[in-house]
Structure formats: structure tokens, C-alpha cells
Design an enzyme around this catalytic site. Structure first.
Site, PDB file in Angstrom:
ATOM      1  N   GLU A  64       4.980   9.006  -5.028  1.00 26.20           N
ATOM      2  CA  GLU A  64       3.636   8.839  -5.705  1.00 26.20           C
ATOM      3  C   GLU A  64       3.155  10.136  -6.285  1.00 26.20           C
ATOM      4  O   GLU A  64       2.834  10.526  -7.556  1.00 26.20           O
ATOM      5  CB  GLU A  64       2.838   7.682  -5.535  1.00 26.20           C
ATOM      6  CG  GLU A  64       3.435   6.430  -5.561  1.00 26.20           C
ATOM      7  CD  GLU A  64       3.952   5.884  -4.291  1.00 26.20           C
ATOM      8  OE1 GLU A  64       4.109   6.914  -3.443  1.00 26.20           O
ATOM      9  OE2 GLU A  64       4.482   4.741  -4.308  1.00 26.20           O
ATOM     10  N   HIS A 133      -1.464  -4.955  -1.369  1.00 27.81           N
ATOM     11  CA  HIS A 133      -0.647  -5.090  -2.755  1.00 27.81           C
ATOM     12  C   HIS A 133      -1.563  -5.884  -3.421  1.00 27.81           C
ATOM     13  O   HIS A 133      -0.860  -6.731  -4.523  1.00 27.81           O
ATOM     14  CB  HIS A 133       0.826  -5.469  -2.565  1.00 27.81           C
ATOM     15  CG  HIS A 133       1.759  -4.757  -1.911  1.00 27.81           C
ATOM     16  ND1 HIS A 133       1.456  -4.478  -0.543  1.00 27.81           N
ATOM     17  CD2 HIS A 133       2.675  -3.908  -2.054  1.00 27.81           C
ATOM     18  CE1 HIS A 133       2.532  -3.624  -0.119  1.00 27.81           C
ATOM     19  NE2 HIS A 133       3.263  -3.281  -1.039  1.00 27.81           N
TER      20      HIS A 133
END
Lengths: 329, 296
Positions: A64, A133
């Protein structure tokens, strides 16, 4: 695109918006993890690779920091990247590139740099994804000077805000709620842009103003219906843009109702709900008939088990209870 | 005689003199914060810039980027004003010494960075833009041996290779990451690491002007073929503090070695003295002018 679009889901509307944006502007490129060949974890990028080829639509390694940073660098050198950060929780992995690079470059250049960057990411609990998440970090991200944050709750708003985000010279964090991807609604086939910074009044009412973003709009609308049966007329406002928030729309409603309730799935401490309440208290204190209230999850990470997650998440009945208290205050 | 080498020599002294003037300004309390000087990397800065084209190539640098910004062609008066926090600086004083951002003029320099290693993914973005435009341009990340231990650098090396980006990684090894030595912080060889990610790698020493020139040329050419390259350049950190007196100012092994090389190439010492004086005086005048500007 067919002229007539049957009511699409948010995922389908976003997919259609991507197709239109990429067809209209060659500088738009899209990438992320499992984005191209797989069509994205939630199907938002279906068919883009086939339509626009691997130079403009591609998969990245699970890195990322590198690929969000690459998107920032591409945005200040002529491209209009739409980069997907699979879950906003992963912002923790690449926070420097968001906090220090994306957010600050325009300011540090005295506005000389343009950054037409869109970081699409997901938010929201309710699907058993657990603490890493499921977060709703829109408030955290909105607290960083330099970032625009949007969180649409309907297919038309999702597609329209994506268009405005791509056209913006500022970096936009585009927050899609996982639990809303299947939510349907009417859209115009041309998917007209929705201006950044404009709230939408989902329901008008005279007794209480309820502000709710993203998936909380659904709970708020359900609560408003129940309240209606109890003789309480609630206005429900979806800010759509978290920052810059549309103070005017919220303010005109609060001036009319005198009562404000903010429902937010984000932080219980220093979050978006607190910001809205502080802003309204500052602006229209004399119009308030009662102290504004907020309803957020408790100040804990998101729990995993179905019952625990359900208890953690504010629901329509919670909203009705707090709204009733506010009416009696 | 290679006239461009003489120009490079003058530019090296320009950068050294510029940094010395900034150091004097800092010592006099005329710089808002701390400055990190590029003193010692002038030869590397000038040679890297020589292989870049401002129309299509973009460089991102570290917190220590005055030299590379100047070498790439960024307007020196604007750089000086920015460092000094003056009106008319690159960003009217909003960025400052660690955040130099060039958006106009004939420069291949894009921006420097306050976060160690963060500039590296940004250069991948510049490389992606160049590739998308089909401009034959490259993105260049300049970083130090300290940044070489940041995950952002490793991730970007892998990303550049798998995406076949026209990107060059240039690592200035000055032996010190702030105050921690390379030996303390790093067990493996930097080039070995880069090679294991699939980059073409080179090592060179800025004390050896022709080798450094050749190597950076090879690195840039590799990047231009979309084969990401990694060049480790040994540079000197001539002093660890930021106030330079006259003695420090003249002690620069890399420029001295460059001078010795030029003497073997048919340049006479008088010619070199003139070039040095020209570079030194121009930079000093520019920083002096910047100091007269209004505070931002």
C-alpha cells in the site's frame, strides 16, 4: 451505456462511472490490489481491464505504501489516478503517504501543484469482518488538513461524487460502505456529477434534525419512519461530503427544528459527530431547544461475533430512543 | 577539452557556495528552522542532473535536496528565498528547506520531502506518468543510505520492477543515517538487495568523476528502457553540523578530486580558478539577494 438504466446497485453505479470516466479522459488510470483481473473485491472494477487495457487498469502487489505513493506522484505529474485501498483500515499501512504526502503537497507548493487523486476505499461494520476490516475512519481522515472526504449512500451519489472527485484538484478520499454495495436506487444514465460539499436532505421534517452519513442513513430513515408514527417529524440529512461539510444545509434545518441528533458509525471520541455538534452549537446556539445529541458505536474496536457486532452498531431503535429523549428534553 | 566538465565544475562550486551562504544565514539566525546541507554531494548532484531532461524527467529528493534541486535547474533565487522563508520563494515560504517543490521553470526537480524514504514512491508515480504519456521520461528517486532501510523503498523497488516503470533509484551513501553509521544500521549490501528485487544495479564513487558520469548514464539509460535501475553513489558528508566556516568550505574531497581529474584533461589551473570564482560569487550573490527579500 444504455439510455435507460434499471435501478442499479451502488457497486454497479460506481462501475458505470468508472467506465464513463475512463472513456472520457485518457489521463484517468485505475489500480489497486485484486483490482484489474479480478474486478475488485466488490465488483466495482468489473470489465475495466477488458475495456481499457493493462496500461490504464492494473493490479498491484500488496504494497500500500508504494502504490498509494505512486498514485500521489502520478497525480502531481499529469495523471488522474483512481486508486483503490481495499479497506480503510489499511490506511494504517500507508498512513505516511496519506497524511504527509497526499494531504500536504498542494499546500506545500502554495497551490501550484494540482492533485486530481482519488483514493477509493471501503468502510463500515456489519458483515462480520472483524476489527481490522470494518472501521469507519472518515472522521480521522477528515481531520487531516488537505484531504477531501466523501461517503455516499446512494447509487446516484456514489457515481456522481466519483465524477466530481476525479475532476477535483484536491486529493479525495472516497469512502464506500461495504454493507451498501448492494443498495439500489434510481440514477440518470449520464451519471451527472454530484458537487462535493453539498448535503442531501433525505426526508424533511419540522421537529428534529437527524444527520447521518453512509450506512447510518438507512438506520436513520427507518427510525424517522417510526418517529413519524409517534408524531415526531424528523428531518434526515445525509452530508454526503464529510469534509468540507455542508454547514448551511444542516444549519437551516436546525434553525427550523431546534433539535439536532447526529448518528455516526465513526469515532465516539473526537469524531465526525462531535464536529457536527460543535459546529452547530457554535453557529446556532440560540436556536437550539435542547442540547444536541450524538449516537455512535462505543469507544472500542469493532467486535467480531454477530451478536456483539449488532450490539456495537447503532440501530434504528437506538435512534428512536435517543430522538425521543431529545424531544422530551 | 570537455567544456561541459568545466561547467559542471563551476556548478559544483556554485552549490557549495550556496550551501555555505545558507549555513552562514542559519548560524546568524536567519533561517526559520534547521537546514540539512547538501555539501559533499555536489559532484553526484551535478552528474545526475546532467543525464536528465527537464521536459520529461522528474526527480524526487530527500530532506537534503538543496543541491539536487539547484543542479536540476530550479531557479536558485527562488530556492534560496524558500529556504529563508521569504516572499517569492518556490512556495512563498510555505514549504521550506525540506519541502522544496518546483512547478515552473526549466527544471527536472519535482519535490523534496520531510519524511525519510517517502519521496521514493512519489518518483514511481512520476515514472508511471511518463510511461503513460509515452514521453520516454523517467522518474528518479534520490535518497540516502538511511532511507534505504525504509519499507517504502523496498516496496517501491518491487513495484517498479513488476510494473516495468522507467524509474531510477539513486542512493547517496554518505556513511551516516543522521548519527547512526551504515555499519551499525545495515548488515547487507545495498546493491545486493536491489538486485534481488530485479533491478539493474551499479556502484560508483563521486570522487571519480568519469566513473560516476558513466555509471549514472548507464543507470538513466536502463530506466529509460523501463528496466528500473539502482545506482549507489558514494558521497562525502564533509561536516555533520550546519555552520560552515572558511576551512570547511574549501575542504571537499569530491570537488578536489574532480579538479585533479580536470587538470589531467587539459584544463589549466587558471581556467579552473576562474570557474570556481564564478560559481562561488554567483551563488553568494543570489543568497545575499534572497536575504534582502521580504519575509513571507
Amino acid at each position: 451505456m444504455p439510455n435507460h438504466m434499471p435501478e442499479p446497485t451502488i457497486a454497479e453505479a460506481l462501475n458505470a462511472a468508472h467506465h464513463q470516466l475512463m472513456a472520457d479522459d485518457e489521463s484517468v488510470i485505475c489500480f489497486g490490489e485484486d483490482f484489474a483481473q479480478n474486478g475488485g473485491v466488490f465488483g466495482v472494477s468489473n470489465g475495466l481491464l477488458e475495456a481499457f487495457g493493462p496500461a490504464r487498469v492494473f493490479d498491484t502487489p500488496i504494497s500500500e505504501t508504494a502504490f498509494i505513493g505512486m498514485a500521489v506522484g502520478a497525480a502531481i505529474t499529469g495523471l488522474k489516478p483512481i486508486v483503490e485501498l481495499m479497506f480503510c483500515d489499511f490506511a494504517g499501512v500507508c498512513f505516511d503517504q496519506i497524511l504527509n504526502q497526499a494531504a500536504k503537497a498542494r499546500f506545500l507548493s502554495n497551490g501550484n501543484l494540482k492533485m486530481p487523486l482519488v483514493i477509493r476505499t471501503t468502510m463500515g461494520a456489519g458483515d462480520g469482518s472483524g476489527a481490522m476490516h470494518s472501521q469507519s475512519l472518515h472522521g480521522l481522515l477528515a481531520s487531516i488538513p488537505g484531504l477531501v472526504v466523501v461517503a455516499p449512500s446512494s447509487p446516484a451519489d456514489a457515481a456522481g461524487l466519483l465524477k466530481s472527485a476525479v475532476m477535483s484538484d484536491d486529493p479525495v478520499i472516497f469512502m464506500e460502505n461495504k454493507t451498501l454495495y448492494g443498495h439500489t436506487g434510481p440514477v440518470e444514465a449520464s451519471l451527472p456529477p454530484v458537487p462535493i460539499g453539498e448535503a442531501r436532505t433525505l426526508k424533511s421534517g419540522n421537529d428534529i434534525t437527524i444527520v447521518a452519513a453512509s450506512a447510518m442513513t438507512q438506520a436513520a430513515l427507518a427510525a424517522a419512519e417510526t418517529l413519524e408514527h409517534k408524531g415526531v417529524s424528523a428531518s434526515v440529512i445525509d452530508p454526503r461530503t464529510i469534509k468540507p461539510v455542508d454547514w448551511n444545509t444542516i444549519q437551516s434545518s436546525v434553525q427550523q427544528t431546534g433539535r439536532l441528533l447526529v448518528i455516526d458509525e465513526g469515532a465516539a471520541f473526537g469524531g465526525f459527530a462531535d464536529t457536527v455538534i460543535a459546529g452547530m452549537t457554535d453557529r446556532v446556539f440560540s436556536a437550539l431547544k435542547a442540547a444536541p445529541k450524538k449516537l455512535t458505536p462505543p469507544d472500542t474496536p469493532v467486535p467480531y461475533a454477530v451478536g456483539a457486532e449488532g450490539t456495537w452498531m447503532p440501530g434504528a431503535s437506538d435512534i428512536v430512543n435517543v430522538a425521543t429523549q431529545l424531544m422530551e428534553a | 577539452m570537455d567544456q561541459k566538465a568545466l561547467k559542471h565544475y563551476e556548478k559544483c562550486w556554485f552549490i557549495r557556495s550556496f550551501e555555505a551562504a545558507i549555513a552562514r544565514a542559519a548560524a546568524a539566525g536567519k533561517v526559520p528552522g534547521l537546514v540539512h546541507l547538501s555539501t559533499g554531494s555536489e559532484v553526484a548532484d551535478v552528474l545526475l542532473a546532467h543525464h536528465l531532461d527537464w521536459r520529461r524527467d522528474k526527480v524526487t529528493g530527500s530532506h537534503r535536496s538543496h543541491g539536487i534541486a539547484l543542479a536540476c535547474g530550479t531557479e536558485p533565487l527562488d530556492v534560496a528565498k524558500e529556504i529563508l522563508g521569504k516572499k517569492g520563494g518556490l512556495s512563498d515560504g510555505l514549504g521550506g528547506t525540506q519541502h522544496l517543490i518546483a512547478t515552473s521553470g526549466e527544471t527536472s526537480f519535482l519535490m523534496s520531502n520531510g519524511i525519510v524514504g517517502a519521496q521514493v514512491p512519489l518518483a514511481a508515480g512520476a515514472a508511471l506518468s511518463a510511461k503513460s504519456r509515452g514521453s520516454d521520461g523517467i522518474g528518479v528517486a534520490v535518497f540516502g543510505d538511511g532511507a534505504a532501510n525504509q519499507g517504502a523503498v523496498f516496496e517501491t523497488m518491487n513495484l517498479a520492477v513488476v510494473l516495468k516503470l522507467p524509474m531510477l533509484f539513486v542512493m547517496y551513501n554518505n556513511g551516516m543515517a543522521q548519527s547512526t553509521s551504515v555499519a551499525q544500521a545495515t548488515e547487507s549490501d545495498f546493491s545486493d538487495r536491489a538486485r534481488s528485487f530485479g533491478l539493474n544495479t551499479w556502484k560508483t564513487d563521486s570522487n571519480d568523476y568519469p566513473d560516476c558520469a558513466r555509471t549514472l548514464h548507464q543507470g538513466a539509460a536502463s530506466a529509460r528502457r523501463s528496466e528500473p535501475g539502482f545506482v549507489e553513489v558514494k558521497v562525502t558528508r564533509d561536516h555533520g553540523h550546519y555552520y560552515a566556516d572558511g576551512e570547511d568550505f574549501d575542504a571537499s574531497p569530491a570537488i578536489e578530486n574532480f579538479e585533479k581529474y580536470l587538470l589531467t584533461q587539459g584544463f589549466n589551473s587558471k581556467l579552473l580558478r576562474v570557474a570556481k570564482k564564478s560559481g562561488v560569487q554567483k551563488a553568494a550573490a543570489i543568497v545575499a539577494e534572497a536575504m534582502e527579500a521580504a519575509d513571507a
